[in-house]
Design an enzyme around this catalytic site. Structure first.
Site, short mmCIF file in Angstrom:
data_model
loop_
_atom_site.label_atom_id
_atom_site.label_comp_id
_atom_site.label_asym_id
_atom_site.label_seq_id
_atom_site.Cartn_x
_atom_site.Cartn_y
_atom_site.Cartn_z
CD GLU A 188 56.98 70.66 -25.43
OE1 GLU A 188 57.32 70.29 -24.27
OE2 GLU A 188 55.91 71.22 -25.70
CE LYS A 219 47.25 57.74 -28.83
NZ LYS A 219 46.42 58.17 -27.68
N GLY A 276 42.71 56.13 -29.81
CA GLY A 276 42.82 54.99 -28.91
C GLY A 276 43.67 55.36 -27.70
CG PHE A 277 42.90 53.58 -24.22
CD1 PHE A 277 42.35 54.79 -23.83
CD2 PHE A 277 42.09 52.45 -24.20
CE1 PHE A 277 41.02 54.87 -23.43
CE2 PHE A 277 40.76 52.52 -23.80
CZ PHE A 277 40.23 53.74 -23.41
N GLY A 278 46.99 55.13 -25.11
CA GLY A 278 48.45 55.14 -25.25
C GLY A 278 49.07 53.76 -25.32
CD GLU A 302 55.08 70.95 -17.39
OE1 GLU A 302 54.37 71.58 -18.18
OE2 GLU A 302 56.13 70.40 -17.74
CB CYS A 313 54.93 72.46 -22.43
SG CYS A 313 54.00 71.04 -22.97
CD GLU A 316 44.21 49.05 -25.48
OE1 GLU A 316 43.91 48.27 -24.57
OE2 GLU A 316 43.37 49.75 -26.09
CB ALA A 317 46.13 53.56 -30.57
N GLY A 318 48.89 54.17 -29.18
CA GLY A 318 50.09 55.02 -29.14
C GLY A 318 51.36 54.19 -29.26
#
Lengths: 125, 510
Positions: free
Chosen positions: B267, B193, B223-225, B406, B306, B227-229
Site C-alpha cells: 500500500e 516491524k 529497529g531501523f528500515g 503526497e 494515505c 537494518e531490521a526492515g
C-alpha cells in the site's frame, strides 16, 4: 549557455554522503513518491536498488547517480531539485536513517531561459 | 482515568494513566528479548520534541530469531480450530477496549495526533478489526465442486505460515492491527516491524495481550528500515511480506521478494481527489454542511493519511461560494495541545516530515499557487519544541507538483472543473489511485462517475470512514492487494486443491 543541472546537493548533505560512503561504499539515490516517507530521496548502496527502463538518470550528486521513475519525472521535470539534509527520525530503507537525519528535496521551477539549456536525462532505452 | 479539565495528563508525569518504561525490548517467542547487538535508539515525541523512551536497534540476528520462533509454532497455530483462534481475537479486542485511554494516550504521545482522534478513531477501529476477522473465520467456508459424477475438487484454505509485516507511522497501532488481525485469523505467525518513529504503542499492546496468544505467534522486532526492515524483507524464511509506505521502498521490497519468489502486498499511498459537483450547493441544508466538512477532511490526522483528500476539484459554477464556506470551516479547525480533547489537529509525526511539508509550501508558492489559507508553521504555545503546521489551502492547477505528490501534511490543493469530462480528466491525471471522494445529489453521477475514477476506494457523499467490511487498496502505483474485508484473508493464505476420483476403473491411458 552552460548546461543547467537538474539536481544539486547542499554542502551539509555532501558531508552525510561522505560519511555513508565511508561506511557502505559507493552509493546511489532514487527519488521516491507516494505515502509516508514518499517524496523523499532514498539513498542505497550502488546497485542495491535495481533501476531499469522505467527510470531516468537525472545526473550525479556528489558522485552518486540520482534516479527517478520515468512516470514521476513527467510531473517533476520542470523543477530543479536540491538534495538537502534535515534532522529527524525518518522511516524507509534509506541508509542515513540510523544517523537520525533524513535527505530532503528542495525544489524550484526552471526559468524559461534555463529550460532551453537543461542537462539531458539518460535512460536505458 | 486521569482526565483533567485541561485534558489528559502528560505521560511520565505524576497522576498520568501512562508511565512509559525507560527502555523497551523486542517481543519474540512470547518473551521480552533485548537486541542481540545491545544497541538502542532514542524515541522522541513529536508533541514536544523530547525523548521519552529507548527502543531496540535490532538487526538481522534479531529478525532471524523471531522468524525461527514463529516457525516453531506455525504448525500448531495453523491447525488451531477457527473457533479457538476466533475466541483469542475477541479477547484481544476486549483488551483494546478496556485499555482505550491508555493506548490512545500512547498513540498521541508517540505520533502527535490529537487525543480526540486516537480515542474516537484509532482505538475503536482497531478493536473492531479484531472482532470482524474473529467473526469472519467462524462463518466462511472452503469449496467443493463436482467435476463430474465421479470426480470431486475440494478447495481448502491453508495459512502461508510465517509472514513479515512492515508498519507505517501514521496510525501506528491501527495499521499494525490492519495487518496482524487478518494474518493471525488466517492462521499465520507474524513477524512485525513497527515504524522507527512510532514504535511504542504496539509494544504496550503486546504487553497487554501477551498471555492471550501462544508464544511465537506474534513477534515484534524494532529497529531501523535499512537494518531490521531490510533483514525482514530479504529473509528467505518468510512466506510473504506486507508493506505500507512509499513507492521506492515498495519497488525494493518487490525486488527482494522476487529473489525468493514470495508474494507481496503493498500500500503505497495516493493523491486522492475530493470532487464537489454543482448539485452540492442546490440547497443550503445539512447535506451541504456535510460536504463542506468533507472538504475539511484533508486535515484529519494532520494530513498524514494515505487517502488524504489532498486535491479538491470543485465545479466552476459553485467555486467562489463553496470556497468561502470551505475556508470558513478550515478557519475553525482548532489547533493546540494534542492532549486537550477539544484539539482537532496535533503535531506532524517527526521533524523530517515537518521539514518536508515546509519544502512543499515553498515549491507551491514558487510554482505560482495561491495560498488561500495557512501556508506556514503553527507556533504552538503549549509545546514550542513540537512540529506543528497550519492547515493550508492552495489554489492552482493539476500539473503543479503540490497536486501530484503526497505531501503527507494538512495541505489541500484546489482547482476547478467545467463538466464531467474535465472532472474525470483531472481526477485521473495522477500516478496514484488509492482513494477519491465524490459529492453529488445526482444519483446517476454517484454511480457513473464513481465507476470511472481510477481508484480502489471511492467515497460517495462521505469521506475517511474505514469500516472493516469494506475493501481498501490501490489502483495504479498505489499498490498491490487489498486490506480490510474478508478478502484480505486470501492475501495470507494458499489454496489447497484436493482432487479426488471416486471412479474404481483405470483411465485406460497406459
Amino acid at each position: 549557455m552552460e548546461r543547467v543541472p537538474r539536481v544539486l546537493v547542499t554542502d551539509e548533505a555532501q558531508k552525510v554522503i561522505d560519511q555513508l560512503r565511508g561506511e557502505h561504499g559507493e552509493l546511489m539515490f532514487h527519488q521516491s513518491g507516494g505515502c509516508c516517507d514518499g517524496s523523499s530521496p532514498m539513498c542505497f548502496r550502488q546497485g542495491e536498488f535495481r533501476t531499469g527502463i522505467s527510470d531516468v538518470l537525472l545526473g550525479e550528486v556528489h558522485g552518486c547517480p540520482f534516479y527517478m521513475s520515468r512516470s514521476q519525472f513527467a510531473y517533476w521535470e520542470h523543477t530543479q531539485l536540491t538534495v538537502d539534509i534535515t534532522k529527524g527520525r525518518g522511516a524507509s530503507f534509506s541508509l542515513e536513517i540510523p544517523l537520525g537525519v533524513r535527505f530532503l528535496i528542495r525544489s524550484r521551477p526552471f526559468t524559461a531561459e534555463e529550460e532551453k539549456a537543461l542537462t539531458p536525462v539518460e535512460t536505458m532505452m | 482515568m486521569s482526565v483533567t479539565l485541561a485534558g489528559y495528563k502528560k505521560p511520565n508525569t505524576e497522576g498520568s494513566v501512562l508511565q512509559f518504561k525507560k527502555q523497551y525490548e523486542n517481543f519474540i517467542g512470547g518473551e521480552w528479548v533485548p537486541p542481540a547487538g545491545g544497541e538502542y535508539f532514542d524515541n522522541p515525541s513529536p508533541v514536544d520534541g523530547k525523548v521519552f523512551t529507548r527502543i531496540p536497534r535490532s538487526k538481522k540476528k534479531d529478525i532471524e530469531l523471531a522468524v525461527k520462533k514463529a516457525h516453531a509454532v506455525k504448525e500448531r497455530w495453523g491447525n488451531t480450530p477457527a473457533a479457538k483462534r476466533s475466541r483469542m481475537l475477541l479477547k484481544i479486542a476486549d483488551v483494546l477496549d478496556k485499555n482505550r485511554e491508555l493506548l490512545a494516550l500512547s498513540e498521541t504521545w508517540d505520533n502527535g495526533k490529537p487525543i480526540r482522534e486516537s480515542l474516537a478513531a484509532d482505538l475503536p477501529l482497531a478493536s473492531d478489526h479484531f472482532r470482524y476477522f474473529a467473526g469472519v473465520i467462524r462463518a466462511e467456508e472452503g469449496g467443493m465442486s463436482e467435476i463430474d459424477a465421479k470426480t470431486l475438487a475440494m478447495h481448502v484454505k491453508e495459512p502461508i505460515g510465517v509472514v513479515g509485516q512492515i508498519i507505517p507511522w501514521n496510525f501506528p497501532l491501527l495499521m499494525a492491527v490492519w495487518k496482524m488481525a487478518p494474518a493471525l485469523a488466517a492462521g499465520n505467525c507474524v513477524v512485525l516491524k513497527p515504524a522507527e518513529q512510532t514504535p511504542v504503542t504496539v509494544l504496550l499492546f503486546a504487553e497487554l495481550i501477551a498471555d492471550i496468544l501462544p508464544p511465537g505467534v506474534l513477534n515484534i522486532v524494532n529497529g531501523f528500515g535499512p537494518e531490521a526492515g531490510q533483514a525482514l524483507a530479504t529473509c528467505p524464511d518468510i512466506g510473504k511480506i506486507a508493506f505500507t509506505g512509499e513507492t521506492t521502498t515498495g519497488r525494493l521490497i518487490m525486488q527482494f521478494a522476487s529473489e525468493n519468489i514470495k508474494p507481496v502486498t503493498l500500500e503505497l499511498g495516493g493523491k486522492s481527489p475530493n470532487i464537489f459537483t454543482e448539485s452540492v450547493m442546490a440547497k443550503k441544508d445539512s447535506f451541504f454542511d456535510k460536504a463542506v466538512e468533507g472538504f475539511t477532511m484533508f486535515a484529519l490526522n494532520q494530513g498524514e493519511v494515505c487517502t488524504c483528500p489532498s486535491r479538491a476539484l470543485i465545479q466552476e459554477s459553485i467555486y467562489d461560494e463553496f470556497m468561502e464556506k470551505a475556508i470558513e470551516r478550515v478557519r475553525n479547525i482548532k489547533l493546540g495541545d494534542p492532549l486537550d480533547p477539544t484539539t482537532m489537529m496535533g503535531a506532524q509525526a517527526s521533524e523530517d516530515q515537518f521539514q518536508k511539508i515546509l519544502s512543499y509550501f515553498d515549491i507551491g508558492k514558487k510554482e505560482g499557487a495561491k495560498v488561500l489559507y495557512g501556508g506556514d508553521v503553527f507556533k504552538n504555545e503549549h509545546h514550542p519544541g513540537g512540529f506543528y503546521v497550519q492547515p493550508t489551502i492552495f489554489e492552482g492547477n493539476n500539473k503543479m507538483r503540490i497536486f501530484q505528490e503526497e505531501i503527507f501534511g494538512p495541505v489541500v490543493s484546489v482547482t476547478t472543473f467545467k463538466d464531467e469530462e474535465e472532472l474525470l480528466e483531472i481526477a485521473n491525471d495522477s500516478l496514484y489511485g488509492l482513494g477519491a471522494g465524490l459529492w453529488t445529489r445526482d444519483t446517476h453521477q454517484a454511480y457513473q462517475i464513481a465507476r470511472k475514477i481510477e481508484a480502489g476506494r471511492v467515497w460517495v457523499n462521505c469521506y475517511h470512514n474505514y469500516p472493516a467490511h469494506a475493501a481498501f487498496g490501490g489502483y495504479k502505483q498505489s499498490g498491490i492487494g487489498r486490506e480490510n474485508h474478508k478478502m484480505m484473508l486470501d492475501h495470507y493464505r494458499q489454496t489447497k486443491n484436493i482432487l479426488v476420483s471416486y471412479d474404481q476403473n483405470p483411465t485406460g491411458l497406459f
